[in-house]
Design a protein around this motif. Structure first.
Motif, PDB file in Angstrom:
ATOM      1  N   PRO A  56       3.133 -24.992  -6.586  1.00 47.71           N
ATOM      2  CA  PRO A  56       4.429 -24.570  -6.029  1.00 47.71           C
ATOM      3  C   PRO A  56       4.255 -23.340  -5.143  1.00 47.71           C
ATOM      4  O   PRO A  56       3.413 -22.484  -5.409  1.00 47.71           O
ATOM      5  N   PHE A  57       5.069 -23.262  -4.109  1.00 50.98           N
ATOM      6  CA  PHE A  57       5.000 -22.107  -3.215  1.00 50.98           C
ATOM      7  C   PHE A  57       5.451 -20.851  -3.940  1.00 50.98           C
ATOM      8  O   PHE A  57       6.476 -20.841  -4.633  1.00 50.98           O
ATOM      9  N   GLU A  58       4.675 -19.788  -3.806  1.00 49.32           N
ATOM     10  CA  GLU A  58       5.025 -18.488  -4.364  1.00 49.32           C
ATOM     11  C   GLU A  58       4.930 -17.447  -3.256  1.00 49.32           C
ATOM     12  O   GLU A  58       3.895 -17.335  -2.591  1.00 49.32           O
ATOM     13  N   ALA A  59       5.992 -16.706  -3.069  1.00 52.21           N
ATOM     14  CA  ALA A  59       5.997 -15.698  -2.015  1.00 52.21           C
ATOM     15  C   ALA A  59       5.151 -14.505  -2.410  1.00 52.21           C
ATOM     16  O   ALA A  59       4.995 -14.196  -3.594  1.00 52.21           O
ATOM     17  N   PRO A  60       4.575 -13.805  -1.444  1.00 51.82           N
ATOM     18  CA  PRO A  60       3.787 -12.604  -1.748  1.00 51.82           C
ATOM     19  C   PRO A  60       4.674 -11.463  -2.214  1.00 51.82           C
ATOM     20  O   PRO A  60       5.887 -11.465  -2.022  1.00 51.82           O
ATOM     21  N   GLN A  61       4.053 -10.474  -2.824  1.00 49.33           N
ATOM     22  CA  GLN A  61       4.770  -9.298  -3.315  1.00 49.33           C
ATOM     23  C   GLN A  61       5.268  -8.462  -2.146  1.00 49.33           C
ATOM     24  O   GLN A  61       4.883  -8.675  -0.993  1.00 49.33           O
ATOM     25  N   ARG A  62       6.109  -7.486  -2.476  1.00 48.59           N
ATOM     26  CA  ARG A  62       6.612  -6.546  -1.480  1.00 48.59           C
ATOM     27  C   ARG A  62       5.986  -5.177  -1.709  1.00 48.59           C
ATOM     28  O   ARG A  62       5.653  -4.809  -2.843  1.00 48.59           O
ATOM     29  N   VAL A  63       5.822  -4.433  -0.633  1.00 46.06           N
ATOM     30  CA  VAL A  63       5.273  -3.086  -0.744  1.00 46.06           C
ATOM     31  C   VAL A  63       6.378  -2.143  -1.213  1.00 46.06           C
ATOM     32  O   VAL A  63       7.554  -2.514  -1.229  1.00 46.06           O
ATOM     33  N   PRO A  64       6.051  -0.926  -1.627  1.00 48.47           N
ATOM     34  CA  PRO A  64       7.077   0.013  -2.099  1.00 48.47           C
ATOM     35  C   PRO A  64       8.226   0.182  -1.111  1.00 48.47           C
ATOM     36  O   PRO A  64       8.041   0.180   0.103  1.00 48.47           O
ATOM     37  N   SER A  65       9.418   0.361  -1.663  1.00 49.87           N
ATOM     38  CA  SER A  65      10.637   0.338  -0.843  1.00 49.87           C
ATOM     39  C   SER A  65      10.669   1.453   0.199  1.00 49.87           C
ATOM     40  O   SER A  65      11.310   1.312   1.245  1.00 49.87           O
ATOM     41  N   ARG A  66      10.005   2.586  -0.061  1.00 51.04           N
ATOM     42  CA  ARG A  66      10.076   3.662   0.944  1.00 51.04           C
ATOM     43  C   ARG A  66       9.382   3.262   2.242  1.00 51.04           C
ATOM     44  O   ARG A  66       9.627   3.865   3.287  1.00 51.04           O
ATOM     45  N   PHE A  67       8.540   2.227   2.184  1.00 48.39           N
ATOM     46  CA  PHE A  67       7.918   1.718   3.406  1.00 48.39           C
ATOM     47  C   PHE A  67       8.729   0.557   4.009  1.00 48.39           C
ATOM     48  O   PHE A  67       8.812   0.432   5.222  1.00 48.39           O
ATOM     49  N   THR A  68       9.340  -0.265   3.175  1.00 47.35           N
ATOM     50  CA  THR A  68      10.178  -1.338   3.716  1.00 47.35           C
ATOM     51  C   THR A  68      11.474  -0.790   4.300  1.00 47.35           C
ATOM     52  O   THR A  68      12.095  -1.426   5.153  1.00 47.35           O
ATOM     53  N   ASP A  69      11.885   0.398   3.841  1.00 46.55           N
ATOM     54  CA  ASP A  69      13.125   0.999   4.342  1.00 46.55           C
ATOM     55  C   ASP A  69      12.925   1.773   5.647  1.00 46.55           C
ATOM     56  O   ASP A  69      13.889   2.314   6.199  1.00 46.55           O
ATOM     57  N   LEU A  70      11.710   1.844   6.147  1.00 46.04           N
ATOM     58  CA  LEU A  70      11.466   2.549   7.404  1.00 46.04           C
ATOM     59  C   LEU A  70      12.172   1.847   8.557  1.00 46.04           C
ATOM     60  O   LEU A  70      12.275   0.612   8.582  1.00 46.04           O
ATOM     61  N   ASN A  71      12.648   2.625   9.527  1.00 48.65           N
ATOM     62  CA  ASN A  71      13.161   2.011  10.747  1.00 48.65           C
ATOM     63  C   ASN A  71      12.013   1.849  11.755  1.00 48.65           C
ATOM     64  O   ASN A  71      10.875   2.226  11.467  1.00 48.65           O
ATOM     65  N   HIS A  72      12.339   1.322  12.919  1.00 48.12           N
ATOM     66  CA  HIS A  72      11.313   1.036  13.922  1.00 48.12           C
ATOM     67  C   HIS A  72      10.497   2.277  14.275  1.00 48.12           C
ATOM     68  O   HIS A  72       9.263   2.277  14.253  1.00 48.12           O
ATOM     69  N   ASP A  73      11.191   3.365  14.612  1.00 49.33           N
ATOM     70  CA  ASP A  73      10.481   4.565  15.062  1.00 49.33           C
ATOM     71  C   ASP A  73       9.626   5.160  13.943  1.00 49.33           C
ATOM     72  O   ASP A  73       8.511   5.642  14.187  1.00 49.33           O
ATOM     73  N   GLN A  74      10.145   5.143  12.729  1.00 49.50           N
ATOM     74  CA  GLN A  74       9.378   5.669  11.604  1.00 49.50           C
ATOM     75  C   GLN A  74       8.125   4.839  11.352  1.00 49.50           C
ATOM     76  O   GLN A  74       7.044   5.385  11.119  1.00 49.50           O
ATOM     77  N   TYR A  75       8.291   3.528  11.395  1.00 49.04           N
ATOM     78  CA  TYR A  75       7.140   2.652  11.176  1.00 49.04           C
ATOM     79  C   TYR A  75       6.075   2.883  12.242  1.00 49.04           C
ATOM     80  O   TYR A  75       4.874   2.967  11.955  1.00 49.04           O
ATOM     81  N   MET A  76       6.522   3.010  13.498  1.00 52.76           N
ATOM     82  CA  MET A  76       5.580   3.196  14.588  1.00 52.76           C
ATOM     83  C   MET A  76       4.899   4.564  14.544  1.00 52.76           C
ATOM     84  O   MET A  76       3.858   4.764  15.170  1.00 52.76           O
ATOM     85  N   SER A  77       5.481   5.499  13.810  1.00 56.92           N
ATOM     86  CA  SER A  77       4.874   6.836  13.726  1.00 56.92           C
ATOM     87  C   SER A  77       3.655   6.855  12.805  1.00 56.92           C
ATOM     88  O   SER A  77       2.907   7.835  12.792  1.00 56.92           O
ATOM     89  N   ILE A  78       3.454   5.795  12.010  1.00 57.46           N
ATOM     90  CA  ILE A  78       2.236   5.682  11.213  1.00 57.46           C
ATOM     91  C   ILE A  78       1.141   5.160  12.137  1.00 57.46           C
ATOM     92  O   ILE A  78       1.161   4.009  12.562  1.00 57.46           O
ATOM     93  N   ARG A  79       0.218   5.995  12.483  1.00 60.44           N
ATOM     94  CA  ARG A  79      -0.800   5.673  13.487  1.00 60.44           C
ATOM     95  C   ARG A  79      -2.125   5.316  12.829  1.00 60.44           C
ATOM     96  O   ARG A  79      -2.386   5.681  11.676  1.00 60.44           O
ATOM     97  N   LEU A  80      -2.940   4.635  13.581  1.00 59.53           N
ATOM     98  CA  LEU A  80      -4.305   4.389  13.134  1.00 59.53           C
ATOM     99  C   LEU A  80      -5.091   5.686  13.250  1.00 59.53           C
ATOM    100  O   LEU A  80      -5.040   6.373  14.281  1.00 59.53           O
ATOM    101  N   ALA A  81      -5.803   6.043  12.205  1.00 58.57           N
ATOM    102  CA  ALA A  81      -6.583   7.278  12.215  1.00 58.57           C
ATOM    103  C   ALA A  81      -7.850   7.102  13.047  1.00 58.57           C
ATOM    104  O   ALA A  81      -8.309   5.975  13.297  1.00 58.57           O
TER     105      ALA A  81
END
Length: 521
Positions: A56-81
């Protein structure tokens, strides 16, 4: 890949429907997740996908909510080191950079590297990323629940600008020599034409064959999963003037796939020269693609200009053993867009060439109404006549060419370069606004060798109404030929039009097709 537009519902479709943690066979010791770490070849992946399809299909888990609650600009501010790319400290010709999970991409997917020492996971490491002050780096507990949402690829020509990106559901994109993103592709389309019932499969995991120092291509494997099917994908990706992907896809249905779409392409069309009257924008044209191009099994080239329709519209083009189809941005003049922000004149094309005989089926084009350029409203794919069934896996192959140029080896008839419409009739005479004038410009092929005195004919036909004032002539300023005609619909609700230029009984150009509808202008 810069994520600054096209925040598709589709990218987050699975996230909207899934809120529970991973369980069952994906979490069991010795289960499917453990099997992913044992994949060392495409044959291994095919066997795994077949196993997945039997569960049966099982969906993957979700990451912590403080990361799913980010808006576009906040998400994009996490840069590759610095040094965060995989293989960054090697002399290998490719680099891979994971995307951080969060925002519209809440489900971590697994990444693996296949090398001489076997298959090794590319574990999530917060040190790969630079977090802004307002988004603290994850603690150890969060790190265990975080992960990667996708990845970007870089090649030896430019380790700073990516050539391809896989992110969201089964979406991916690539660039040509212009290094400009535009339209997208997907692993599989399901029920796209059944509005409100579309299913968005996800790429659950990727495997990268570690390239050799002299490699011109990188091999990427992907496991596709959804409620209706599972699949094993193999991408051989080679960059250059165009980015070429040779794809092999094995599909293992869980249920009957009546609405399957192979090699799907997604793009955006807001307005262009053939519907300028609907425009309320300083830019004359706004689109990532301006037409659908097809090469039929019989060898005929077809061009269908895209539209932004007043209501959802599905167009189908039946064929047997198609030789290719794709979406193109043929208009390359900056002056026709006047957009110095996203440069629509640089958008890549995507050309799909089947490997082998795809049999009977149809190219299906879905066009949806849109009032904003951030919405992808065009989808095209191949729909086979035979419906894939459970326990009857289907394997198909195709080549994808991304860039502004078609493969050199393809024949080049005269191409449609522009479609214009307006009121019919002749200026100075009484004109019926219901009569529409169509002007189609062709260039290329043998057209440059023919002049005013040559017996070039415009061949035009319509499914209803009356076609009048048909003419064609060379236009020196265009470096090609112009065809024009008037259509009197005579009360018809819509008219399907076909036209091409002919010389001494043979086609000089591809066939232009168009569906006129009074509601679309």
């Amino acid at each position: 890949m810069k994520i600054d537009r096209r925040h598709l519902l589709a990218l987050g479709a699975s996230s909207l429907a899934v809120t529970f943690p991973m369980a069952g066979v994906w979490a069991q010791e010795g289960g499917l997740r453990e099997r992913m770490g044992q994949v060392g070849s495409f044959e291994d992946l095919q066997a795994l996908a077949q196993e997945v399809a039997k569960t049966p299909f099982e969906a993957p888990q979700r990451v912590p909510s403080r990361f799913t609650d980010l808006n576009h600009d906040q998400y994009m501010s996490i840069r590759l080191a610095e040094g965060g790319k995989v293989w960054s400290s090697t002399d290998l010709p490719f680099r891979m950079a994971p995307f951080h999970a969060g925002w519209l991409f809440p489900h971590p997917i697994a990444l693996y590297q296949i090398g001489s020492d076997g298959t090794q996971p590319v574990a999530f490491d917060p040190n790969r990323f630079a977090y802004p002050q307002e988004i603290p780096a994850p603690d150890q507990g969060e790190t265990e629940r975080l992960g990667h949402a996708g990845f970007r690829l870089f090649d030896r020509f430019d380790f700073e600008r990516d050539i391809a990106a896989f992110l969201g559901a089964s979406y991916f994109r690539a660039v040509g020599k212009e290094m400009q993103y535009g339209l997208s592709a997907r692993g599989l389309a399901l029920n796209t034409a059944q509005f409100g019932e579309e299913e968005f499969p996800i790429f659950r995991a990727f495997w990268f064959h570690r390239p050799g120092p002299e490699s011109n291509a990188i091999i990427v494997l992907a496991l596709l999963d959804s409620a209706s099917t599972a699949g094993a994908y193999r991408f051989v990706i080679e960059s250059g003037r165009s980015t070429v992907m040779d794809v092999t896809a094995s599909i293992y249905p869980r249920t009957e796939l009546d609405g399957i779409g192979l090699a799907p392409i997604t793009s955006m069309y807001l307005h262009g020269e053939n519907d300028y009257s609907k425009r309320d924008d300083f830019r004359p044209e706004v689109h990532d693609s301006d037409g659908l191009v097809m090469r039929t099994g019989a060898g005929e080239w077809i061009w269908r200009p895209l539209r932004n329709p007043s209501a959802p519209r599905i167009s189908t083009f039946s064929d047997t053993a198609p030789r290719g189809f794709g979406l193109q941005q043929r208009d390359r003049s900056f002056a026709h867009y006047l957009d110095d922000g996203v440069y629509y004149d640089r958008r890549p094309n995507l050309w799909i060439e089947p490997s082998g005989d795809w049999g009977k089926g149809r190219v299906e084009l879905v066009e949806l109404p849109a009032n904003d350029e951030t919405v992808d409203n065009v989808v095209v794919y191949w729909r086979p006549e035979s419906t894939p069934q459970p326990d009857q896996p289907v394997t198909v192959g195709y080549r994808m060419t991304w860039g502004t140029e078609m493969p050199d080896r393809l024949p080049a008839p005269g191409r449609v370069m522009a479609t214009w419409t307006g009121i019919g009739g002749i200026p100075g005479e009484e004109r019926d606004p219901k009569v529409r004038k169509f002007v189609v410009d062709f260039t290329g092929g043998d057209l440059a060798r023919l002049g005013e005195g040559d017996a070039v004919e415009a061949v035009v036909s319509g499914s209803a109404g009356a076609v009048r004032r048909v003419a064609c002539r060379p236009i020196e300023e265009l470096g090609g030929w112009r065809m024009n005609f008037d259509l009197d619909p005579e009360g018809a609700d819509s008219v399907d039009l076909r036209a091409f230029l002919r010389y001494r009984g043979g086609a000089l150009t591809e066939t232009w097709i168009y569906t006129w509808n009074p509601k679309d202008g």
